[in-house]
Write an enzyme that holds these catalytic residues in place. Structure first.
Site, PDB file in Angstrom:
ATOM      1  N   GLY A  47       0.766  -1.244   0.000  1.00 52.70           N
ATOM      2  CA  GLY A  47       0.000   0.000   0.000  1.00 52.70           C
ATOM      3  C   GLY A  47       0.796   1.293   0.000  1.00 52.70           C
ATOM      4  N   ASP A 105      -4.929   1.729  10.829  1.00 52.80           N
ATOM      5  CA  ASP A 105      -6.359   1.501  11.066  1.00 52.80           C
ATOM      6  C   ASP A 105      -6.542   1.123  12.542  1.00 52.80           C
ATOM      7  OD1 ASP A 105      -9.029   0.825  10.779  1.00 52.80           O
ATOM      8  OD2 ASP A 105      -8.702  -0.875   9.468  1.00 52.80           O
TER       9      ASP A 105
HETATM   10  P1  5GP Z   1      -4.209  -2.118  11.028  1.00 52.58           P
HETATM   11  O1  5GP Z   1      -3.297  -3.269  11.361  1.00 52.58           O
HETATM   12  O2  5GP Z   1      -3.717  -0.794  11.532  1.00 52.58           O
HETATM   13  O3  5GP Z   1      -5.632  -2.403  11.457  1.00 52.58           O
HETATM   14  O4  5GP Z   1      -4.325  -2.070   9.454  1.00 52.58           O
HETATM   15  C1  5GP Z   1      -3.315  -1.617   8.647  1.00 52.58           C
HETATM   16  C2  5GP Z   1      -3.471  -2.138   7.223  1.00 52.58           C
HETATM   17  O5  5GP Z   1      -4.836  -2.449   6.874  1.00 52.58           O
HETATM   18  C3  5GP Z   1      -3.057  -1.060   6.237  1.00 52.58           C
HETATM   19  O6  5GP Z   1      -1.668  -1.074   6.025  1.00 52.58           O
HETATM   20  C4  5GP Z   1      -3.865  -1.426   5.013  1.00 52.58           C
HETATM   21  O7  5GP Z   1      -3.171  -2.385   4.254  1.00 52.58           O
HETATM   22  C5  5GP Z   1      -5.127  -2.043   5.550  1.00 52.58           C
HETATM   23  N1  5GP Z   1      -6.235  -1.053   5.582  1.00 52.58           N
HETATM   24  C6  5GP Z   1      -6.785  -0.493   6.673  1.00 52.58           C
HETATM   25  N2  5GP Z   1      -7.776   0.357   6.330  1.00 52.58           N
HETATM   26  C7  5GP Z   1      -7.846   0.352   4.975  1.00 52.58           C
HETATM   27  C8  5GP Z   1      -8.674   1.059   4.027  1.00 52.58           C
HETATM   28  O8  5GP Z   1      -9.563   1.872   4.331  1.00 52.58           O
HETATM   29  N3  5GP Z   1      -8.438   0.776   2.710  1.00 52.58           N
HETATM   30  C9  5GP Z   1      -7.495  -0.113   2.300  1.00 52.58           C
HETATM   31  N4  5GP Z   1      -7.371  -0.281   0.993  1.00 52.58           N
HETATM   32  N5  5GP Z   1      -6.699  -0.784   3.167  1.00 52.58           N
HETATM   33  C10 5GP Z   1      -6.862  -0.545   4.496  1.00 52.58           C
END
Ligand code: 5GP
Length: 177
Positions: A47, A105
């Protein structure tokens, strides 16, 4: 303009010019904070590739960059998720590390991964993320360089995908509600 990706419709959220402005602001801050230093930027794929490239082009300090992929899996005998870094530099000891993420996120990914970087005993570790969904926080992460605080909605574009598509957009779009 709306955009259909697979079965879903997305609407504009952050324009290309707004994104570039945020990238320039973050790069300027990094240039200031790391004057006389040569940090190692570590971009988390997939990403962050577009954001990392745009940001890196605007760094005027002596900076290096390396790319890693994080694979998460459930351990056979463990209840928690384990994150393995593919392509992680082993020469992080004594370096000033800047971790580049597309979006934080829940914070789960970085919460699992940061201790692994700290094991390498870097001189310092800072986090740079283009987006942060504060409302979705489960594991609080201190983000040192942030582009945008966004609501808890699903976004695509500028490197971020929906099931493999949408990464090539120069703007960021949100799921139509
Ligand atoms: P976390 O571990 O902080 O919950 O999630 C991080 C990863 O989830 C990000 O690096 C991304 O790959 C994915 N992610 C979280 N939210 C989104 C979103 O709204 N759109 C997309 N495309 N990926 C997301």
């Amino acid at each position: 303009m709306k955009k259909k990706i697979h079965d879903k419709t997305f609407v504009p959220f952050l324009g290309a010019a707004d994104i570039q402005q945020a990238v320039s602001r973050m790069a300027a801050q990094i240039n200031k904070d790391y004057q006389g230093k040569s940090p190692l930027c570590i971009a988390i794929l997939n990403g962050s590739f577009m954001f990392a490239a745009d940001l890196f082009k605007q760094l005027e300090i002596d900076a290096s960059i390396s790319f890693i992929k994080l694979a998460s899996y459930k351990g056979m005998h463990s209840t928690g998720n384990v994150v393995t870094a593919i392509g992680l530099e082993t020469t992080m000891s004594g370096r000033d590390i800047i971790l580049i993420e597309d979006i934080v996120d829940t914070g789960k990914t970085l919460h699992a991964f940061l201790p692994q970087i700290m094991d390498h005993q870097p001189a310092s570790l800072k986090i740079c993320s283009l987006l942060h969904k504060k409302e979705a926080t489960v594991y609080p992460i201190k983000i040192d360089y942030l582009g945008f605080e966004i609501p808890n909605l699903f976004v695509v574009g500028y490197g971020l995908d929906y099931d493999g598509l949408g990464r090539n957009l120069s703007q960021i779009m949100q799921l139509e509600s």
